[in-house]
Enzyme design. Structure first.
Site, PDB file in Angstrom:
ATOM      1  N   LEU A 173       0.853  -1.179   0.000  1.00  0.00           N
ATOM      2  CA  LEU A 173       0.000   0.000   0.000  1.00  0.00           C
ATOM      3  C   LEU A 173       0.891   1.231   0.000  1.00  0.00           C
ATOM      4  CD1 LEU A 173      -2.703  -0.903   2.705  1.00  0.00           C
ATOM      5  CD2 LEU A 173      -2.936  -1.038   0.211  1.00  0.00           C
ATOM      6  N   ASP A 174       0.384   2.336  -0.553  1.00  0.00           N
ATOM      7  CA  ASP A 174       1.108   3.601  -0.472  1.00  0.00           C
ATOM      8  C   ASP A 174       1.354   3.953   0.990  1.00  0.00           C
ATOM      9  OD1 ASP A 174       1.035   3.881  -3.222  1.00  0.00           O
ATOM     10  OD2 ASP A 174      -0.776   5.123  -3.206  1.00  0.00           O
ATOM     11  N   GLN A 175       2.387   4.729   1.222  1.00  0.00           N
ATOM     12  CA  GLN A 175       2.741   5.092   2.596  1.00  0.00           C
ATOM     13  C   GLN A 175       1.564   5.740   3.327  1.00  0.00           C
ATOM     14  OE1 GLN A 175       6.349   7.346   2.919  1.00  0.00           O
ATOM     15  NE2 GLN A 175       5.982   7.973   5.021  1.00  0.00           N
TER      16      GLN A 175
END
Length: 322
Positions: A125-127
């Protein structure tokens, strides 16, 4: 880069830079173990083909154990068995560390929790995004799980809180459903960003992207909405861009919001569901991550009524439900 005679490591071992047209390289590695520097120099100075040099650097990098993070915020485990671990990722931390010597990522926390040196990531997942992330404890089953993601057999659902931009169509009422087909390509000037604007890229550089959107709730003034997003493809920043495409950028999105709000310090995008086939038992596995506190608090502030958790957590819930 050198400071006097000392090698100053900065980037990961994969960051190998060509020095002009000469077949020489400079290695910039993060927190290089002093006992490894001599080996790095031997590889860099060896008269070997570039491909072999890169291979040796990768092998050397992989020989360095990842950091096990212990203590701090406890890992939020959703599901665990002998081979698979699913956790609820908080927003603001990376799925993987930038460098092997650095901790602070979700993977480092997983290693500390498992008390082992390796764990296998099969997606990320994106940060800024929170929600379900799956890890394999051993290599068994990793290739099968990779295949499921690659062949789009894994079903994913996200919740997003969005703000309507001025002049956007005020037609995304509660119960509204649509399919967004908007190709995604790299942004022409900002490396991190992506774009759905086809005029900025050759058509061959734009990749097909499709997301199913369902409006679950809106605020009384219709300026804010809660969406269920089901990505059919898996492009970088896909849901963020497709909601922006509809005129509803996700709240707290520092990259794509046209008017970022300073008080919206978190991206309100949450990976709610991940539904897959267990790579070892081959049984269906439905994973659901509870909403983070900031997401619930923001919905309350905006006057958006969240569906009851008993409904949100249902694996069989789909876009046809009311």
């Amino acid at each position: 880069r050198r400071m006097g005679e000392r090698l100053v490591p900065e980037l990961s071992p994969r960051c190998i830079l060509r020095s002009g047209r000469q077949r020489r390289f400079t290695l910039l590695a993060a927190n290089v173990d002093p006992t490894k520097i001599g080996t790095y120099r031997e590889i860099m100075e060896a008269d070997i083909p570039e491909a072999l040099r890169r291979q040796k650097l990768r092998e050397l990098s992989r020989s360095i154990p990842l950091v096990r993070d212990r203590g701090g915020e406890p890992l939020d485990v959703i599901y665990e068995d002998d081979t698979l671990l699913a956790v609820n990722k908080p927003c603001g931390i990376r799925t993987h560390p930038i460098h092997r010597f650095q901790g602070g990522s979700l993977l480092n926390r997983v290693l500390g929790y498992l008390e082992q040196d390796t764990a296998h990531t099969v997606h990320r997942l994106d940060q800024e995004t929170s929600g379900v992330v799956v890890f394999m404890k051993q290599s068994d089953g990793v290739s099968e799980l990779h295949r499921q993601f690659r062949d789009r057999e894994v079903h994913k659902r996200y919740l997003a809180l969005s703000d309507r931009i001025p002049d956007a169509p005020n037609s995304l009422w509660k119960g509204y459903r649509c399919t967004v087909d908007a190709a995604i390509g790299r942004h022409p000037s900002e490396q991190v960003k992506r774009t759905t604007n086809p005029s900025t890229q050759p058509s061959s550089a734009m990749k097909h992207a499709r997301t199913l959107i369902h409006t679950l709730a809106t605020s009384h003034n219709t300026q804010h909405a809660l969406f269920l997003a089901t990505p059919i493809t898996g492009r970088t920043h896909q849901i963020r861009l497709h909601l922006l495409h509809l005129g509803y950028p996700i709240r707290g999105d520092s990259l794509y919001s046209l008017n970022p709000r300073p008080h919206a310090s978190f991206l309100h995008l949450h990976a709610l569901h991940l539904i897959l086939q267990h790579p070892i038992s081959r049984q269906p596995l439905a994973l659901c991550a509870p909403l983070p506190e900031h997401f619930v608090d923001t919905a309350n502030v905006l006057g958006i009524e969240l569906p009851p958790w008993s409904r949100l957590r249902r694996a069989e819930w789909d876009l046809d439900d009311g």
